[in-house]
Design a protein around this motif. Structure first.
Motif, PDB file in Angstrom:
ATOM      1  N   GLU A 138      90.811 -47.534  64.340  1.00 35.31           N
ATOM      2  CA  GLU A 138      91.494 -47.233  65.605  1.00 35.31           C
ATOM      3  C   GLU A 138      90.641 -46.412  66.571  1.00 35.31           C
ATOM      4  OE1 GLU A 138      95.190 -45.541  63.792  1.00 35.31           O
ATOM      5  OE2 GLU A 138      96.119 -47.214  64.845  1.00 35.31           O
ATOM      6  N   ARG A 139      89.891 -45.450  66.033  1.00 35.39           N
ATOM      7  CA  ARG A 139      89.105 -44.610  66.949  1.00 35.39           C
ATOM      8  C   ARG A 139      88.004 -45.429  67.618  1.00 35.39           C
ATOM      9  NH1 ARG A 139      89.190 -38.650  64.105  1.00 35.39           N
ATOM     10  NH2 ARG A 139      88.963 -39.365  61.989  1.00 35.39           N
ATOM     11  N   ASN A 153      83.193 -33.788  65.471  1.00 35.90           N
ATOM     12  CA  ASN A 153      84.182 -33.603  64.397  1.00 35.90           C
ATOM     13  C   ASN A 153      84.825 -34.929  63.991  1.00 35.90           C
ATOM     14  OD1 ASN A 153      85.931 -34.203  66.476  1.00 35.90           O
ATOM     15  ND2 ASN A 153      86.927 -32.198  66.555  1.00 35.90           N
ATOM     16  N   LEU A 156      88.591 -38.723  68.096  1.00 40.16           N
ATOM     17  CA  LEU A 156      88.506 -39.367  69.410  1.00 40.16           C
ATOM     18  C   LEU A 156      88.866 -38.305  70.440  1.00 40.16           C
ATOM     19  CD1 LEU A 156      90.505 -41.025  71.748  1.00 40.16           C
ATOM     20  CD2 LEU A 156      88.183 -41.804  71.275  1.00 40.16           C
ATOM     21  N   LEU A 167      96.730 -42.337  67.999  1.00 41.90           N
ATOM     22  CA  LEU A 167      96.320 -43.628  68.536  1.00 41.90           C
ATOM     23  C   LEU A 167      97.213 -44.733  67.995  1.00 41.90           C
ATOM     24  CD1 LEU A 167      92.446 -43.249  68.139  1.00 41.90           C
ATOM     25  CD2 LEU A 167      93.817 -42.972  70.223  1.00 41.90           C
ATOM     26  N   TYR A 206      79.278 -36.068  63.395  1.00 42.36           N
ATOM     27  CA  TYR A 206      79.939 -37.385  63.338  1.00 42.36           C
ATOM     28  C   TYR A 206      80.179 -37.901  61.921  1.00 42.36           C
ATOM     29  CZ  TYR A 206      77.930 -37.247  68.017  1.00 42.36           C
ATOM     30  OH  TYR A 206      77.531 -36.851  69.273  1.00 42.36           O
ATOM     31  N   SER A 215      92.533 -31.789  54.954  1.00 43.55           N
ATOM     32  CA  SER A 215      93.544 -32.793  55.278  1.00 43.55           C
ATOM     33  C   SER A 215      93.654 -33.795  54.124  1.00 43.55           C
ATOM     34  CB  SER A 215      93.153 -33.493  56.582  1.00 43.55           C
ATOM     35  OG  SER A 215      94.129 -34.401  56.959  1.00 43.55           O
TER      36      SER A 215
HETATM   37  C1  B12 Z   1      91.324 -42.138  56.525  1.00 42.76           C
HETATM   38  C2  B12 Z   1      91.804 -41.268  57.665  1.00 42.76           C
HETATM   39  C3  B12 Z   1      91.651 -39.897  57.526  1.00 42.76           C
HETATM   40  C4  B12 Z   1      90.796 -39.261  56.437  1.00 42.76           C
HETATM   41  C5  B12 Z   1      89.308 -39.395  56.850  1.00 42.76           C
HETATM   42  C6  B12 Z   1      89.024 -38.914  58.288  1.00 42.76           C
HETATM   43  C7  B12 Z   1      87.769 -39.453  58.928  1.00 42.76           C
HETATM   44  N1  B12 Z   1      87.187 -38.682  59.812  1.00 42.76           N
HETATM   45  O1  B12 Z   1      87.331 -40.563  58.635  1.00 42.76           O
HETATM   46  C8  B12 Z   1      91.362 -37.807  56.402  1.00 42.76           C
HETATM   47  C9  B12 Z   1      92.507 -37.751  55.397  1.00 42.76           C
HETATM   48  C10 B12 Z   1      90.346 -36.714  56.049  1.00 42.76           C
HETATM   49  C11 B12 Z   1      91.927 -37.694  57.808  1.00 42.76           C
HETATM   50  C12 B12 Z   1      92.108 -36.485  58.465  1.00 42.76           C
HETATM   51  C13 B12 Z   1      92.633 -36.386  59.743  1.00 42.76           C
HETATM   52  N2  B12 Z   1      93.205 -37.359  60.456  1.00 42.76           N
HETATM   53 CO1  B12 Z   1      93.118 -39.235  59.958  1.00 42.76          CO
HETATM   54  N3  B12 Z   1      92.963 -41.073  59.712  1.00 42.76           N
HETATM   55  C14 B12 Z   1      92.406 -41.840  58.814  1.00 42.76           C
HETATM   56  C15 B12 Z   1      92.535 -43.340  59.149  1.00 42.76           C
HETATM   57  C16 B12 Z   1      93.683 -43.926  58.327  1.00 42.76           C
HETATM   58  C17 B12 Z   1      91.242 -44.152  58.922  1.00 42.76           C
HETATM   59  C18 B12 Z   1      89.975 -43.475  59.497  1.00 42.76           C
HETATM   60  C19 B12 Z   1      88.723 -44.161  59.042  1.00 42.76           C
HETATM   61  O2  B12 Z   1      88.638 -45.380  59.031  1.00 42.76           O
HETATM   62  N4  B12 Z   1      87.735 -43.355  58.666  1.00 42.76           N
HETATM   63  C20 B12 Z   1      86.457 -43.861  58.296  1.00 42.76           C
HETATM   64  C21 B12 Z   1      85.461 -43.453  59.366  1.00 42.76           C
HETATM   65  C22 B12 Z   1      84.084 -44.004  58.974  1.00 42.76           C
HETATM   66  O3  B12 Z   1      85.880 -44.048  60.573  1.00 42.76           O
HETATM   67  P1  B12 Z   1      86.217 -43.289  61.974  1.00 42.76           P
HETATM   68  O4  B12 Z   1      86.424 -41.836  61.779  1.00 42.76           O
HETATM   69  O5  B12 Z   1      87.317 -44.069  62.618  1.00 42.76           O
HETATM   70  O6  B12 Z   1      84.933 -43.466  62.869  1.00 42.76           O
HETATM   71  C23 B12 Z   1      83.599 -43.365  62.405  1.00 42.76           C
HETATM   72  C24 B12 Z   1      82.797 -44.589  62.726  1.00 42.76           C
HETATM   73  O7  B12 Z   1      83.559 -45.459  63.489  1.00 42.76           O
HETATM   74  C25 B12 Z   1      81.541 -44.075  63.411  1.00 42.76           C
HETATM   75  N5  B12 Z   1      81.207 -44.662  64.733  1.00 42.76           N
HETATM   76  C26 B12 Z   1      81.513 -45.907  65.125  1.00 42.76           C
HETATM   77  N6  B12 Z   1      81.034 -46.138  66.336  1.00 42.76           N
HETATM   78  C27 B12 Z   1      80.432 -45.017  66.746  1.00 42.76           C
HETATM   79  C28 B12 Z   1      79.802 -44.750  67.955  1.00 42.76           C
HETATM   80  C29 B12 Z   1      79.250 -43.487  68.155  1.00 42.76           C
HETATM   81  C30 B12 Z   1      78.592 -43.188  69.454  1.00 42.76           C
HETATM   82  C31 B12 Z   1      79.350 -42.510  67.121  1.00 42.76           C
HETATM   83  C32 B12 Z   1      78.757 -41.179  67.321  1.00 42.76           C
HETATM   84  C33 B12 Z   1      80.010 -42.801  65.920  1.00 42.76           C
HETATM   85  C34 B12 Z   1      80.529 -44.077  65.745  1.00 42.76           C
HETATM   86  O8  B12 Z   1      81.647 -42.665  63.488  1.00 42.76           O
HETATM   87  C35 B12 Z   1      82.894 -42.207  63.063  1.00 42.76           C
HETATM   88  C36 B12 Z   1      82.704 -41.029  62.131  1.00 42.76           C
HETATM   89  O9  B12 Z   1      81.968 -41.344  60.977  1.00 42.76           O
HETATM   90  C37 B12 Z   1      92.859 -43.274  60.698  1.00 42.76           C
HETATM   91  C38 B12 Z   1      93.756 -44.388  61.219  1.00 42.76           C
HETATM   92  C39 B12 Z   1      93.008 -45.687  61.388  1.00 42.76           C
HETATM   93  N7  B12 Z   1      93.600 -46.770  60.911  1.00 42.76           N
HETATM   94  O10 B12 Z   1      91.905 -45.703  61.947  1.00 42.76           O
HETATM   95  C40 B12 Z   1      93.524 -41.888  60.848  1.00 42.76           C
HETATM   96  C41 B12 Z   1      93.195 -41.045  62.116  1.00 42.76           C
HETATM   97  C42 B12 Z   1      91.707 -41.132  62.332  1.00 42.76           C
HETATM   98  N8  B12 Z   1      93.560 -39.699  61.731  1.00 42.76           N
HETATM   99  C43 B12 Z   1      94.087 -39.014  62.665  1.00 42.76           C
HETATM  100  C44 B12 Z   1      94.431 -37.624  62.560  1.00 42.76           C
HETATM  101  C45 B12 Z   1      95.368 -37.067  63.610  1.00 42.76           C
HETATM  102  C46 B12 Z   1      93.881 -36.845  61.527  1.00 42.76           C
HETATM  103  C47 B12 Z   1      93.878 -35.306  61.432  1.00 42.76           C
HETATM  104  C48 B12 Z   1      93.718 -34.597  62.766  1.00 42.76           C
HETATM  105  C49 B12 Z   1      95.183 -34.842  60.722  1.00 42.76           C
HETATM  106  C50 B12 Z   1      95.210 -33.357  60.368  1.00 42.76           C
HETATM  107  N9  B12 Z   1      95.364 -32.457  61.333  1.00 42.76           N
HETATM  108  O11 B12 Z   1      95.140 -32.982  59.219  1.00 42.76           O
HETATM  109  C51 B12 Z   1      92.662 -35.072  60.498  1.00 42.76           C
HETATM  110  C52 B12 Z   1      91.365 -34.938  61.310  1.00 42.76           C
HETATM  111  C53 B12 Z   1      90.144 -34.706  60.456  1.00 42.76           C
HETATM  112  C54 B12 Z   1      88.883 -35.182  61.144  1.00 42.76           C
HETATM  113  N10 B12 Z   1      88.064 -34.263  61.629  1.00 42.76           N
HETATM  114  O12 B12 Z   1      88.684 -36.403  61.246  1.00 42.76           O
HETATM  115  C55 B12 Z   1      94.184 -39.804  63.967  1.00 42.76           C
HETATM  116  C56 B12 Z   1      93.040 -39.346  64.884  1.00 42.76           C
HETATM  117  C57 B12 Z   1      93.349 -39.316  66.365  1.00 42.76           C
HETATM  118  C58 B12 Z   1      92.135 -38.850  67.137  1.00 42.76           C
HETATM  119  N11 B12 Z   1      92.387 -38.286  68.305  1.00 42.76           N
HETATM  120  O13 B12 Z   1      91.014 -38.951  66.718  1.00 42.76           O
HETATM  121  C59 B12 Z   1      94.050 -41.302  63.418  1.00 42.76           C
HETATM  122  C60 B12 Z   1      93.374 -42.269  64.379  1.00 42.76           C
HETATM  123  C61 B12 Z   1      95.491 -41.761  63.109  1.00 42.76           C
HETATM  124  C62 B12 Z   1      96.267 -42.157  64.370  1.00 42.76           C
HETATM  125  N12 B12 Z   1      96.713 -43.400  64.451  1.00 42.76           N
HETATM  126  O14 B12 Z   1      96.472 -41.367  65.269  1.00 42.76           O
HETATM  127  N13 B12 Z   1      92.188 -38.912  58.320  1.00 42.76           N
END
Ligand code: B12
Ligand code: SF4
Ligand code: SF4
Length: 373
Positions: A138-139, A153, A156, A167, A206, A215
């Motif tokens: 989603e992000r 961090n 998004l 999101l 990141y 969390s």
């Molecule tokens: C698994 C998950 C978690 C896990 C892992 C978090 C993580 N950072 O991956 C845990 C349980 C730890 C967690 C915690 C939280 N979560 Co959560 N989680 C999810 C979930 C289900 C999947 C995320 C995922 O795929 N992670 C894997 C990583 C690799 O993917 P990513 O973070 O999306 O993005 C990465 C890549 O895409 C990459 N990337 C890709 N393209 C690019 C481009 C550039 C330029 C860069 C730099 C990087 C980059 O970099 C990112 C970081 O590695 C999503 C919902 C969803 N279906 O997406 C919600 C989600 C991410 N969570 C959410 C929330 C609210 C939280 C918490 C704030 C809750 C809390 N207060 O306790 C915390 C925040 C912690 C943090 N700093 O991230 C929201 C975030 C909203 C936002 N504004 O970002 C989501 C989107 C749910 C929602 N529908 O609202 N979460």
């Protein structure tokens, strides 16, 4: 219809979504590379669903075969509350979980928005709503739709709006003009969130190792919480907000227009640890937290967290109820209650450990042996 984007924006606003972006249904290639590397490093811990099929999570067609456009919508969940104080008896709840369960609140509105858009957009015949639980990055979709950027961090972040936003998506089978914009890294030289993390969960900017994140430990992780993280959890009973609290972009936060997410609609910002530890069984727990995100770790997970926090905030008034919990039917609760007692009252801990050293559960026996030694 002259301007489909204007129609989308107007309809989204009518359904309560003030922030909306549009991107195509094409796979999220850059994010797939990042997700694959993240899983290869084992950062997902026990959330095995994340590593099962990364290409599927980067492809909106997994959710709807005929998708042509992905609407990404952001929901402000920031509500104000007094500064947290533990007062040697309260545990802290992350902001996203203060009110009703956002899945129950947001998904029906996304579905209604999808239905209205199918009716209003020529050529559209199908929609699909998604929020959090769906296998979709989603992000990354929100970044590609131009909503904001990845903060160091990993949240998004939206310029002038911050990160206290959920999101959600509406997938449509009609092609819409995208709102993509060049992604720039607005964090600049700031790194405030990285050293602020209490459990040192960032391996670098990141990249978050979920296995160390509070969390994950307090909500997603099902078993015993590794000893090395227990003290660092501090007062965090459910989730954690530290890496967002310190972020300068969040000074732009404004109150959420979604009343269902307000603290008086659910658990609120803090919970009484004595009350939690007194929840005798699953039925009492489910009645107490019905309709809120706190159900997710189940009674045994939340009481495990409550025991750790009780020791961390020096909740000495919890000693009698913690002693009672060393008789709990759940080994996870017995084990963590004993750990908490060891920090709060050596005499009671020793008395409990002498009994638990012959417990049926191996982790409880190990905790008891540690107390006796
Ligand atoms: C698994 C998950 C978690 C896990 C892992 C978090 C993580 N950072 O991956 C845990 C349980 C730890 C967690 C915690 C939280 N979560 Co959560 N989680 C999810 C979930 C289900 C999947 C995320 C995922 O795929 N992670 C894997 C990583 C690799 O993917 P990513 O973070 O999306 O993005 C990465 C890549 O895409 C990459 N990337 C890709 N393209 C690019 C481009 C550039 C330029 C860069 C730099 C990087 C980059 O970099 C990112 C970081 O590695 C999503 C919902 C969803 N279906 O997406 C919600 C989600 C991410 N969570 C959410 C929330 C609210 C939280 C918490 C704030 C809750 C809390 N207060 O306790 C915390 C925040 C912690 C943090 N700093 O991230 C929201 C975030 C909203 C936002 N504004 O970002 C989501 C989107 C749910 C929602 N529908 O609202 N979460
Ligand atoms: S949510 Fe808390 S524990 Fe997780 S990365 Fe952010 S500061 Fe660290
Ligand atoms: S605290 Fe600084 S480095 Fe971290 S996400 Fe916010 S702006 Fe970026």
């Amino acid at each position: 219809m002259n301007d489909p984007l204007a129609l989308v924006r107007e309809t989204a606003t009518r359904h309560g979504f003030d922030v909306v972006g549009v991107t195509s249904g094409a796979p999220l290639q850059e994010a797939l590379t990042a997700l694959t590397a993240w899983c290869d490093a084992g950062h997902e811990g026990s959330m095995g669903y994340l590593s099962r099929d990364p290409p599927q999570r980067a492809d909106a067609r997994t959710l709807m075969k005929s998708v042509r456009s992905v609407l990404t919508l952001a929901v402000n969940y920031w509500h104000d509350a007094p500064a947290f104080m533990s007062e040697a008896r309260y545990g802290r709840v992350a902001r996203y979980a203060w009110g009703r369960d956002y899945h129950d609140v947001v998904i029906p509105r996304l579905e209604a928005l999808g239905r209205d858009l199918v009716d209003a957009l020529p050529g559209a015949s199908r929609s699909r709503a998604a929020c959090d639980h769906s296998p979709f990055l989603e992000r990354a979709a929100a970044v590609r739709a131009g909503l904001g950027f990845f903060g160091k961090n990993t949240c998004l972040l939206m310029p002038r709006k911050g990160s206290w936003w959920f999101l959600g998506e509406v997938l449509l089978d009609v092609e819409l003009p995208g709102t993509e914009s060049e992604t720039t890294d607005h964090c600049g030289s700031c790194t405030d969130c990285l050293p602020a993390c209490p459990t040192d969960a960032f391996t670098g900017p990141y990249v978050l190792d979920a296995r160390r994140c509070i969390s994950y430990l307090t909500i997603e992780h099902r078993g015993s919480i590794p000893h090395e993280h227990r003290e660092a959890m501090g007062p965090w009973l459910f989730g954690c907000d530290v890496c967002q609290d310190v972020c300068p972009f969040n000074r732009f936060a404004t109150p959420s227009p979604w009343p269902e997410l307000a603290p008086d609609q659910g658990a609120g910002p803090r919970l009484d640890l004595l009350e939690l530890l007194a929840l005798e069984d699953d039925a009492a727990f489910e009645a107490r937290f019905a309709g809120t995100p706190l159900l997710r770790p189940r009674r045994r997970g939340l009481l495990r967290n409550a025991a750790i926090v009780a020791r961390n905030v020096e909740a000495t008034a919890a000693v009698p109820i913690l002693e009672a919990r060393t008789h709990d039917a759940e080994p996870l609760v017995r084990e963590h209650a004993l750990w908490a007692l060891a920090g709060l009252d050596a005499t009671v801990a020793r008395r409990s450990a002498e009994r638990l050293v012959s417990d049926a559960d191996e982790a409880v026996r190990a905790e008891a042996a540690a107390v006796l030694s």
